[in-house]
Design a protein around this motif. Structure first.
Motif, PDB file in Angstrom:
ATOM      1  N   PRO A  90       0.814  -1.209   0.126  1.00  0.00           N
ATOM      2  CA  PRO A  90       0.209   0.189  -0.018  1.00  0.00           C
ATOM      3  C   PRO A  90       0.925   1.140  -0.059  1.00  0.00           C
ATOM      4  O   PRO A  90       0.125   2.274  -0.344  1.00  0.00           O
ATOM      5  CB  PRO A  90      -0.832  -0.126   1.172  1.00  0.00           C
ATOM      6  CG  PRO A  90      -0.908  -1.562   1.574  1.00  0.00           C
ATOM      7  CD  PRO A  90       0.292  -2.096   1.057  1.00  0.00           C
ATOM      8  N   LEU A  91       2.253   1.194   0.372  1.00  0.00           N
ATOM      9  CA  LEU A  91       2.928   2.321   0.127  1.00  0.00           C
ATOM     10  C   LEU A  91       3.560   2.817  -1.136  1.00  0.00           C
ATOM     11  O   LEU A  91       3.938   3.902  -1.179  1.00  0.00           O
ATOM     12  CB  LEU A  91       4.267   2.021   1.364  1.00  0.00           C
ATOM     13  CG  LEU A  91       4.134   1.735   2.777  1.00  0.00           C
ATOM     14  CD1 LEU A  91       5.328   1.201   3.272  1.00  0.00           C
ATOM     15  CD2 LEU A  91       3.403   2.855   3.311  1.00  0.00           C
ATOM     16  N   TRP A  92       3.499   1.821  -1.913  1.00  0.00           N
ATOM     17  CA  TRP A  92       4.307   2.076  -3.312  1.00  0.00           C
ATOM     18  C   TRP A  92       3.119   2.341  -4.390  1.00  0.00           C
ATOM     19  O   TRP A  92       2.122   1.555  -4.347  1.00  0.00           O
ATOM     20  CB  TRP A  92       5.109   1.229  -3.557  1.00  0.00           C
ATOM     21  CG  TRP A  92       5.069  -0.089  -3.822  1.00  0.00           C
ATOM     22  CD1 TRP A  92       4.120  -0.800  -4.970  1.00  0.00           C
ATOM     23  CD2 TRP A  92       5.487  -1.388  -3.043  1.00  0.00           C
ATOM     24  NE1 TRP A  92       4.098  -1.955  -4.708  1.00  0.00           N
ATOM     25  CE2 TRP A  92       4.876  -2.524  -3.715  1.00  0.00           C
ATOM     26  CE3 TRP A  92       6.142  -1.507  -1.955  1.00  0.00           C
ATOM     27  CZ2 TRP A  92       5.122  -3.755  -3.091  1.00  0.00           C
ATOM     28  CZ3 TRP A  92       6.411  -2.789  -1.352  1.00  0.00           C
ATOM     29  CH2 TRP A  92       5.902  -3.921  -2.034  1.00  0.00           C
ATOM     30  N   ARG A  93       3.537   3.302  -5.224  1.00  0.00           N
ATOM     31  CA  ARG A  93       2.709   3.324  -6.579  1.00  0.00           C
ATOM     32  C   ARG A  93       3.205   2.660  -7.638  1.00  0.00           C
ATOM     33  O   ARG A  93       2.449   2.483  -8.864  1.00  0.00           O
ATOM     34  CB  ARG A  93       2.351   4.868  -6.627  1.00  0.00           C
ATOM     35  CG  ARG A  93       3.645   5.694  -7.210  1.00  0.00           C
ATOM     36  CD  ARG A  93       3.448   7.032  -7.816  1.00  0.00           C
ATOM     37  NE  ARG A  93       4.662   7.583  -8.003  1.00  0.00           N
ATOM     38  CZ  ARG A  93       5.400   7.578  -9.054  1.00  0.00           C
ATOM     39  NH1 ARG A  93       4.843   7.064 -10.141  1.00  0.00           N
ATOM     40  NH2 ARG A  93       6.435   8.348  -9.257  1.00  0.00           N
ATOM     41  N   LYS A  94       4.622   2.192  -7.649  1.00  0.00           N
ATOM     42  CA  LYS A  94       5.090   1.718  -8.952  1.00  0.00           C
ATOM     43  C   LYS A  94       6.358   1.109  -8.210  1.00  0.00           C
ATOM     44  O   LYS A  94       6.996   1.442  -7.151  1.00  0.00           O
ATOM     45  CB  LYS A  94       5.689   2.822  -9.788  1.00  0.00           C
ATOM     46  CG  LYS A  94       6.515   2.257 -10.948  1.00  0.00           C
ATOM     47  CD  LYS A  94       7.168   3.492 -11.871  1.00  0.00           C
ATOM     48  CE  LYS A  94       7.826   3.140 -12.860  1.00  0.00           C
ATOM     49  NZ  LYS A  94       8.361   4.372 -13.646  1.00  0.00           N
ATOM     50  N   VAL A  95       6.624  -0.132  -9.039  1.00  0.00           N
ATOM     51  CA  VAL A  95       7.959  -1.136  -8.841  1.00  0.00           C
ATOM     52  C   VAL A  95       8.371  -1.742 -10.008  1.00  0.00           C
ATOM     53  O   VAL A  95       7.586  -1.805 -10.963  1.00  0.00           O
ATOM     54  CB  VAL A  95       7.469  -2.192  -7.776  1.00  0.00           C
ATOM     55  CG1 VAL A  95       8.812  -2.943  -7.548  1.00  0.00           C
ATOM     56  CG2 VAL A  95       7.022  -1.703  -6.445  1.00  0.00           C
ATOM     57  N   ILE A  96       9.577  -1.517 -10.228  1.00  0.00           N
ATOM     58  CA  ILE A  96      10.317  -2.010 -11.227  1.00  0.00           C
ATOM     59  C   ILE A  96      11.259  -3.004 -10.551  1.00  0.00           C
ATOM     60  O   ILE A  96      12.089  -2.608  -9.749  1.00  0.00           O
ATOM     61  CB  ILE A  96      11.088  -0.876 -12.160  1.00  0.00           C
ATOM     62  CG1 ILE A  96       9.977  -0.195 -12.897  1.00  0.00           C
ATOM     63  CG2 ILE A  96      12.035  -1.666 -13.158  1.00  0.00           C
ATOM     64  CD1 ILE A  96      10.463   0.948 -13.610  1.00  0.00           C
ATOM     65  N   VAL A  97      11.549  -4.059 -11.137  1.00  0.00           N
ATOM     66  CA  VAL A  97      12.245  -5.077 -10.673  1.00  0.00           C
ATOM     67  C   VAL A  97      13.457  -5.528 -11.988  1.00  0.00           C
ATOM     68  O   VAL A  97      13.034  -5.726 -13.005  1.00  0.00           O
ATOM     69  CB  VAL A  97      11.656  -6.692 -10.522  1.00  0.00           C
ATOM     70  CG1 VAL A  97      12.682  -7.627  -9.920  1.00  0.00           C
ATOM     71  CG2 VAL A  97      10.765  -6.193  -9.322  1.00  0.00           C
ATOM     72  N   TYR A  98      14.808  -5.582 -11.609  1.00  0.00           N
ATOM     73  CA  TYR A  98      15.769  -6.006 -12.689  1.00  0.00           C
ATOM     74  C   TYR A  98      16.404  -7.196 -12.191  1.00  0.00           C
ATOM     75  O   TYR A  98      16.792  -6.953 -11.126  1.00  0.00           O
ATOM     76  CB  TYR A  98      16.770  -4.892 -13.033  1.00  0.00           C
ATOM     77  CG  TYR A  98      16.175  -3.732 -13.538  1.00  0.00           C
ATOM     78  CD1 TYR A  98      16.200  -3.666 -14.991  1.00  0.00           C
ATOM     79  CD2 TYR A  98      15.794  -2.613 -12.968  1.00  0.00           C
ATOM     80  CE1 TYR A  98      15.513  -2.699 -15.672  1.00  0.00           C
ATOM     81  CE2 TYR A  98      15.421  -1.544 -13.621  1.00  0.00           C
ATOM     82  CZ  TYR A  98      15.127  -1.483 -14.810  1.00  0.00           C
ATOM     83  OH  TYR A  98      14.650  -0.315 -15.563  1.00  0.00           O
ATOM     84  N   ASP A  99      16.284  -8.386 -12.881  1.00  0.00           N
ATOM     85  CA  ASP A  99      16.899  -9.544 -12.167  1.00  0.00           C
ATOM     86  C   ASP A  99      18.064  -9.808 -13.408  1.00  0.00           C
ATOM     87  O   ASP A  99      17.844 -10.070 -14.479  1.00  0.00           O
ATOM     88  CB  ASP A  99      15.855 -10.748 -12.508  1.00  0.00           C
ATOM     89  CG  ASP A  99      15.083 -10.759 -10.788  1.00  0.00           C
ATOM     90  OD1 ASP A  99      15.435 -10.373  -9.959  1.00  0.00           O
ATOM     91  OD2 ASP A  99      13.928 -11.412 -11.035  1.00  0.00           O
ATOM     92  N   MET A 100      19.346 -10.294 -12.744  1.00  0.00           N
ATOM     93  CA  MET A 100      20.537 -10.312 -13.645  1.00  0.00           C
ATOM     94  C   MET A 100      21.232 -11.707 -13.179  1.00  0.00           C
ATOM     95  O   MET A 100      21.285 -11.840 -11.994  1.00  0.00           O
ATOM     96  CB  MET A 100      21.543  -9.029 -13.418  1.00  0.00           C
ATOM     97  CG  MET A 100      22.893  -9.157 -13.895  1.00  0.00           C
ATOM     98  SD  MET A 100      23.613  -7.766 -13.446  1.00  0.00           S
ATOM     99  CE  MET A 100      24.395  -8.455 -12.047  1.00  0.00           C
ATOM    100  N   LEU A 101      21.641 -12.129 -14.146  1.00  0.00           N
ATOM    101  CA  LEU A 101      22.529 -13.403 -13.931  1.00  0.00           C
ATOM    102  C   LEU A 101      24.125 -12.805 -14.164  1.00  0.00           C
ATOM    103  O   LEU A 101      24.366 -12.335 -15.276  1.00  0.00           O
ATOM    104  CB  LEU A 101      22.346 -14.503 -15.029  1.00  0.00           C
ATOM    105  CG  LEU A 101      23.269 -15.865 -14.964  1.00  0.00           C
ATOM    106  CD1 LEU A 101      23.130 -16.740 -13.603  1.00  0.00           C
ATOM    107  CD2 LEU A 101      23.153 -16.507 -16.210  1.00  0.00           C
TER     108      LEU A 101
END
Length: 134
Positions: free
Chosen positions: A121-132
């Motif tokens: 409920p605190l965030w309006r947007k999230v972006i995830v970067y997963d890297m090997l």
């Protein structure tokens, strides 16, 4: 619906192809490679230090998940402003896992699920970067 021989042969062939593909993908992973999971959060109330502190506290609690090898939590740095630097996020976390399996264990872990339930409920947007790592 009756099962015919052709359907069985197709299923076996597809299953074998999938196994071969998984084996090839696993063979192409460099020895000692790690999974780096970097998440950027934008708060619904960007100026709220209370919301930021609550999100940071929630992220710190994730350190108790055993498969996490390293956890870093931060906010935008006041470095030189350049066109390639995006400092629009409010909070970021960076985690390191030994492999993809451990990253999935983390995703399904009750502490992570609890974090999402309490802090989303605190965030309006999230972006995830997963890297090997290579």
């Amino acid at each position: 619906m009756p099962i015919n021989r052709r359907d069985v042969v197709k299923a076996v062939a597809l299953g074998g192809a999938a196994l071969a593909s998984d084996a090839a993908a696993a063979a192409s992973v460099p020895e000692g490679a790690k999974i780096v999971h970097h998440v950027f959060f934008w708060l619904k109330r960007p100026g709220s230090s209370e919301d930021r502190e609550q999100l940071v506290a929630g992220l710190r609690a994730l350190a108790k998940i055993p498969v996490i090898r390293n956890l870093q939590i931060g906010v935008p740095a006041s470095t030189e402003q350049r066109d390639v630097v995006d400092s629009s996020f409010d909070v970021s976390e960076l985690m390191v896992f030994d492999n993809v399996v451990d990253q999935k264990v983390y995703q399904d872990h009750p502490l992570h699920q609890d974090f999402v339930a309490k802090c989303s409920p605190l965030w309006r947007k999230v972006i995830v970067y997963d890297m090997l790592t290579v």
